[in-house]
Design a protein around this motif. Structure first.
Motif, PDB file in Angstrom:
ATOM      1  N   UNK A 158       0.821  -1.211   0.000  1.00  0.00           N
ATOM      2  CA  UNK A 158       0.000   0.000   0.000  1.00  0.00           C
ATOM      3  C   UNK A 158       0.858   1.264   0.000  1.00  0.00           C
ATOM      4  N   UNK A 159       2.025   1.207   0.640  1.00  0.00           N
ATOM      5  CA  UNK A 159       2.905   2.376   0.718  1.00  0.00           C
ATOM      6  C   UNK A 159       4.309   1.970   0.299  1.00  0.00           C
ATOM      7  N   UNK A 160       4.856   2.649  -0.713  1.00  0.00           N
ATOM      8  CA  UNK A 160       6.239   2.455  -1.150  1.00  0.00           C
ATOM      9  C   UNK A 160       6.920   3.810  -1.132  1.00  0.00           C
ATOM     10  N   UNK A 166      -2.455   8.547 -16.980  1.00  0.00           N
ATOM     11  CA  UNK A 166      -2.528   9.016 -15.595  1.00  0.00           C
ATOM     12  C   UNK A 166      -3.963   9.384 -15.232  1.00  0.00           C
ATOM     13  N   UNK A 167      -4.771   9.651 -16.250  1.00  0.00           N
ATOM     14  CA  UNK A 167      -6.170   9.979 -16.007  1.00  0.00           C
ATOM     15  C   UNK A 167      -6.993   8.804 -15.532  1.00  0.00           C
ATOM     16  N   UNK A 168      -6.411   7.586 -15.577  1.00  0.00           N
ATOM     17  CA  UNK A 168      -7.130   6.381 -15.116  1.00  0.00           C
ATOM     18  C   UNK A 168      -7.001   6.176 -13.617  1.00  0.00           C
ATOM     19  N   UNK A 169      -6.150   6.966 -12.966  1.00  0.00           N
ATOM     20  CA  UNK A 169      -5.905   6.770 -11.527  1.00  0.00           C
ATOM     21  C   UNK A 169      -7.009   7.486 -10.753  1.00  0.00           C
ATOM     22  N   UNK A 179      -3.441   6.935  -4.275  1.00  0.00           N
ATOM     23  CA  UNK A 179      -3.962   8.209  -3.782  1.00  0.00           C
ATOM     24  C   UNK A 179      -2.906   9.311  -3.813  1.00  0.00           C
ATOM     25  N   UNK A 180      -1.623   8.920  -3.733  1.00  0.00           N
ATOM     26  CA  UNK A 180      -0.553   9.914  -3.708  1.00  0.00           C
ATOM     27  C   UNK A 180       0.602   9.447  -4.570  1.00  0.00           C
ATOM     28  N   UNK A 215      -1.593  -0.478  -4.231  1.00  0.00           N
ATOM     29  CA  UNK A 215      -0.742   0.660  -3.882  1.00  0.00           C
ATOM     30  C   UNK A 215      -1.564   1.930  -3.706  1.00  0.00           C
ATOM     31  N   UNK A 216      -1.322   2.608  -2.569  1.00  0.00           N
ATOM     32  CA  UNK A 216      -2.023   3.859  -2.283  1.00  0.00           C
ATOM     33  C   UNK A 216      -1.092   5.059  -2.290  1.00  0.00           C
ATOM     34  N   UNK A 217       0.189   4.834  -1.982  1.00  0.00           N
ATOM     35  CA  UNK A 217       1.144   5.942  -1.944  1.00  0.00           C
ATOM     36  C   UNK A 217       2.464   5.496  -2.539  1.00  0.00           C
ATOM     37  N   UNK A 218       2.962   6.251  -3.536  1.00  0.00           N
ATOM     38  CA  UNK A 218       4.250   5.976  -4.170  1.00  0.00           C
ATOM     39  C   UNK A 218       5.079   7.251  -4.125  1.00  0.00           C
TER      40      UNK A 218
END
Length: 1036
Positions: free
Chosen positions: A325-327, A390-393, A373-374, A348-351
């Protein structure tokens, strides 16, 4: 019938009256209540006979004894009554998040022998004093050793300073399973008594002062742990490999060693810890590559290696981590491209890969991670266009791509990110227009497109983004007329930055906005007055109206805005004077009024200002003697280019001051003898071009960190004091145009960081010390106009910066830019026969000027080794012998002046190889033979060879650089300009300096000059034309 009887019996049990708590236990609780302060009336239910119904109290359903007391987060104050320790059947006690005082110390009678849960975290009152925070509630760990049934113990942020052997006390709790002791002030090594805790599953000793190495026995503890947190013990060292030992529990779910001194490489064996969910190693000293075995951790949810020395590429195996979820790999040495496999990490929520060496394009596969999300790729080498994918996120809330090499247009697909809250694309190469459809981003709070190449107008649809609080569109190429009323719908707008575009901002004088700003930047927006609506902006803290055409006085109400701490009104046409010091804000931090027409006495805000730039105005009178008290926190102070007179107050130098520029005034008297004594941080001292007199101070305290010392253009006399030799960080030393005397000190050779040494137009005598010619970083050496004698030292190859023809990666000497202001080293040198002031010291600007001395002997043949030299002036000496053929090796040379010497022989044909040579003066020597006709010699006229009676083949040219219709004035020839030097040279030098600084934007061209020789040559040709043109205009 029997079944029916059983059902009736059960129903009777459930419907019988609740068992009341024993009367003694009720009284014990009331004693506790009486001892505390319940400001918020959270214990109002504590009345009546049955305490089992009171808030936070639970009783055993069978016996009625109080078994659980949970009073967490009630903001109770006062002392904890010892009556609590008499609740012999209490199993669970939670007093966390309160404001207790005094001591928590259960007696040794073991009455709390049933207690299995104790939480005192954040339960103490913290008294904030001028000396720091004091915790007024503390726990005696020794008394807790009697709680033999304890399984859970949490003492986060509790004072245990009175406990001597914390490890021994805690180690005596054999049933302990969870131990949380973060921020308890623990020090020293990890106590080996923790080995006794064989049932321990969760250990948290974070945010303490543990030191030494993680002991070897610690791996035995990891054999049964489920979570381990030793983070933010800065002095706790050891090798990371202990987590990969065979004794490590394969059931370990969380490891946090962030902020420790742990080092080594992540072992591949970490991949065997199959249950691992959290791995946090942020800010440690681990190094090496991320092992591919990390891809075996299928349960991993958080991987944080930020701020470490991890290097190499991101392994493709990262795509196996379907639970991740966070990398966070920010601030590491990771490089290479983002693997396309990242698109497989569906959870994954945050990269965060910011501040790394990541390069290449953003993979389109990243658009598959719809849960993200980020995304932060800022300060990387990412290039190419933003992929449409990127518009698919659809879950993205924060997109940070600032300071990369991204180019192209903003993709229209970005408007699909309906949940986006923050869009940061500043410091890139984005082109095209701002998409009007951005108004689809209805959740957007921050829009940051600063420092790109966007053009077109600001779309009016931006007014539909009603949640916007920050708009930063400055430093682009946006154009058109815009009214600030377009932002009226944005009632929550706090920050608006539109500076440095091609906009014309229209503000109606009667308009009052609905929003309340904290920051407003309208620099270069064609304003002709200070907007009157600002009087309503009581929360305004930052205001930039620089580089407009404002011609009024500064209104008094502007100084009275209660929150204003940063004001930039520079580069306008402001008139009038400053208000009295009593009416200026007391805590102005940044005040930039440079380049206006302000006049009158100098008034400065009281203590609190970090930066004050009042240069290039018409202030007069003296500098207030108590100025140090007004600016006791100042970091940057420049009062240059005014009409200030009188003495320099010694108090002007304060402990935090880094830049002090008082140049180009009419200051007089002597330099205060202890001026720099209080300036422990001073990097720049510029007192140039005043009327200072007397000797240089004998002592220069706190000069060790100084980079620039400029005292040129005064009436200083005496010798150079040896105390300046302590300035080992000096890069610029300019003492030219004074009345200094004596010999050149040999200790100058110790100033190894020196780039610029100017001692021109003084009265120095004797020879040039070899030590001066041994400065490896020296790029400008000007000793002209003295009485130096003897030979030119032959150790010229020690001038490594001049030997090297290659260019430094940066363009010019360091600028000092605290809080957005800038001090730039300016230097006046002889350039192709003229005194020219360069507004930046370019690294390509490498010059030697030894002219107008009494030097004798021959020109050293090693002079030709200075292949980076651009200008060489040895004129007006007594040099003899032949011109060395080796000068033909100086491939960068553009100006060569050997006139008015006693040189003889032929002009070397090798000089034809100097393909950039534009100025040549060999006049008034004893040269003979034929003038070369190849290369640049075809461009030189007879003025280059005057007074050499035995030369033949001298060309006659009269090169015209302008005509009557050119707009520059009358035609002027090169010969005539050369002849005009003595009469008008000083004025021309000033005009050229001004033209390069403000008329032509010389600082903008600097970056181009280092790209290639051809471009640089054309640029300098352009400056030559301007020099000639200015002369023509003046003469016209």
């Amino acid at each position: 019938m029997e079944a029916m009887f059983a059902i009736i019996t059960i129903l009777c049990c459930f419907t019988s009256p609740a068992i009341a708590c024993p009367f003694p236990e009720r009284n014990l609780l009331l004693d506790f209540k009486a001892a505390v302060v319940d400001e918020y009336n959270t214990l109002t239910s504590w009345h009546g006979f049955n305490c089992c119904t009171w808030r936070g109290v639970s009783c055993n359903l069978r016996t009625g004894h109080v078994s659980r007391l949970d009073l967490s987060g009630l903001n109770l104050e006062g002392n904890i009554s010892s009556s609590l320790f008499q609740l012999a059947r209490l199993e669970h006690l939670d007093l966390s998040d309160n404001l207790f005082k005094g001591k928590f110390s259960p007696p040794h009678n073991r009455k709390l022998k049933s207690l299995t849960f104790l939480n005192l975290s954040f339960s103490g009152y913290v008294n904030e004093t001028s000396l720091g925070s004091v915790r007024e509630f503390y726990v005696s760990l020794e008394s807790l050793s009697n709680l033999v049934s304890l399984e859970y113990l949490s003492l986060a942020a509790v004072n245990i300073s009175a406990s001597k052997e914390w490890g021994e006390a805690v180690g005596s709790l054999p049933n302990l399973q969870k131990l949380h002791m973060s921020d308890c002030g623990l020090g020293g090594p990890i106590a080996n008594s923790l080995l006794n805790l064989t049932s321990l599953l969760h250990l948290d000793l974070s945010e303490n002062y543990l030191s030494a190495q993680i002991p070897a026995w610690f791996e035995n503890m990891t054999a049964h742990l489920l979570s381990l947190d030793l983070s933010w013990n800065y002095n706790l060292g050891g090798d990371i490999s202990f987590i990969g030992q065979r004794k490590t529990s394969l059931s370990l779910t969380s490891i946090d060693l962030s902020g420790t001194a742990i080092k080594g490489r992540i072992p591949s064996a970490v991949g065997n810890i199959s249950c691992l969910e959290h791995l946090r190693l942020r800010g440690t000293r681990i190094e090496g590559e991320i092992p591919a075995a990390i891809g075996n951790l299928l349960s991993l949810q958080i991987l944080d290696l930020s701020g470490t020395r991890i290097e190499g590429e991101i392994p493709a195996a990262i795509g196996n981590l379907l639970s991740l979820q966070i990398l966070d790999l920010s601030g590491t040495r990771i490089e290479g491209e983002i693997p396309a496999a990242i698109g497989s990490v569906s959870s994954l929520k945050s990269l965060d890969l910011s501040n790394t060496g990541i390069e290449g394009e953003i993979p389109a596969a990243i658009g598959s991670v719809s849960s993200l999300k980020s995304l932060d790729l800022s300060n990387t080498r990412i290039e190419g266009e933003i992929p449409a994918a990127i518009g698919n996120m659809s879950s993205l809330k924060s997109l940070r791509l600032f300071t990369t090499s991204i180019e192209g247009e903003i993709p229209l697909s970005i408007v699909n990110l309906s949940k986006l809250v923050s869009l940061e694309l500043s410091y890139n190469k984005l082109t095209g227009v701002i998409p009007p459809s951005l108004d689809s981003l209805s959740s957007l709070v921050s829009l940051d497109l600063y420092a790109n190449e966007l053009n077109g107008t600001i779309p009016s649809t931006i007014s539909n983004l009603v949640n916007l609080r920050r708009i930063s569109l400055d430093s682009n190429s946006l154009s058109g007329l815009i009214s600030l009323s377009v932002f009226d719908n944005l009632t929550g707008l706090h920050e608006l930055y539109l500076s440095d575009n091609q906009l014309t901002v229209n503000i109606d004088s009667t308009w009052i906005p609905q929003f309340k700003l904290s920051s407003l930047a309208l620099g270069s927006c064609n304003l002709d007055r200070i907007p009157s609506f600002l009087v309503t902006q009581y929360g305004l803290a930052y205001l930039d109206l620089s580089a407009n055409s404002i011609q009024t006085n500064i209104p008094s109400w502007l100084w009275n805005l209660p929150s204003l701490y940063s004001l930039n009104l520079s580069c306008n046409q402001l008139t009038g004077s400053l208000p009295s010091r009593q009416t200026l804000p007391k805590y102005f931090e940044i005040l930039d009024l440079h380049n206006n027409s302000l006049e009158g006495s100098l008034h400065l805000p009281l203590a609190g200002a970090y930066l004050a730039d009042l240069s290039m105005n018409q202030f007069n009178g003296s500098i207030p003697s108590p100025i140090g008290a007004y600016l006791e926190n100042a970091v940057f102070l420049t009062l240059s280019r005014n009409n200030l007179s009188g003495a320099i107050p010694e108090s002007i130098c304060t402990p935090y001051l880094q830049v002090l520029d008082l140049s180009k005034n009419t200051l007089s008297s002597v330099i205060p003898p202890h001026l720099t004594r209080n300036c422990s941080s001073l990097s720049v001292l510029d007192l140039a071009e005043n009327h200072l007199e007397g000797k240089l101070p004998a002592e220069w305290g706190n000069i060790t960190n100084m980079h620039t010392l400029k005292l040129n253009g005064n009436h200083l006399r005496g010798v150079i004091p040896s105390s300046i030799s302590e300035g080992r960080s000096l890069q610029v030393l300019d003492l030219g145009n004074n009345d200094l005397e004596g010999t050149l000190p040999q200790w100058i050779g110790k100033l190894s960081q020196l780039h610029v040494l100017v001692l021109r137009s003084n009265h120095f005598h004797g020879s040039i010390p070899r030590q001066v010619i041994g400065l490896p970083n020296l790029q400008i050496l000007d000793l002209s106009g003295n009485h130096l004698s003897g030979a030119i030292p032959s150790n010229l190859t020690n001038l490594l910066a001049m030997v090297n023809a290659s260019q430094n990666n940066s363009n010019h000497l360091r600028e000092y830019s605290p809080f957005g202001a800038a001090y730039t080293n300016q230097i006046k040198i002889s350039w192709k026969g003229w005194d020219v002031e360069f507004v930046k010291v370019l690294f390509i600007l490498k010059c030697i000027d030894l002219s107008n001395n009494s030097l004798s002997g021959s020109i050293p043949f090693k002079m030709g080794s200075l292949q980076g030299l651009i200008a060489l002036n040895l004129s007006r000496n007594h040099l003899s012998g032949r011109i060395p053929k080796t000068l033909g090796h100086m491939e960068q040379l553009e100006s060569l002046d050997l006139s008015l010497n006693r040189l003889n022989g032929n002009i070397p044909l090798e000089l034809e190889f100097l393909s950039y040579l534009e100025f040549l003066n060999l006049s008034y020597n004893m040269l003979d033979g034929k003038v070369p006709h190849g290369g640049q010699f075809l461009t030189f006229g007879e003025s280059s060879y005057l007074g050499n009676l035995n030369l033949s083949g001298i060309p006659f040219t009269n090169i015209s650089v302008c005509n009557n219709s050119s707009g520059y004035g009358n035609c002027t020839s090169i010969e005539r300009i050369g002849e005009a030097k003595n009469s008008d040279g000083e004025m021309i030098g000033w005009a050229v300096g001004l033209g390069l600084s403000y008329g032509m934007g010389f600082s903008i061209v600097i970056g181009v000059l280092t790209l290639n020789k051809r471009v640089r040559k054309r640029a300098f040709d352009f400056y030559d034309v301007v020099i000639l043109a200015i002369d023509g205009c003046i003469r016209g």
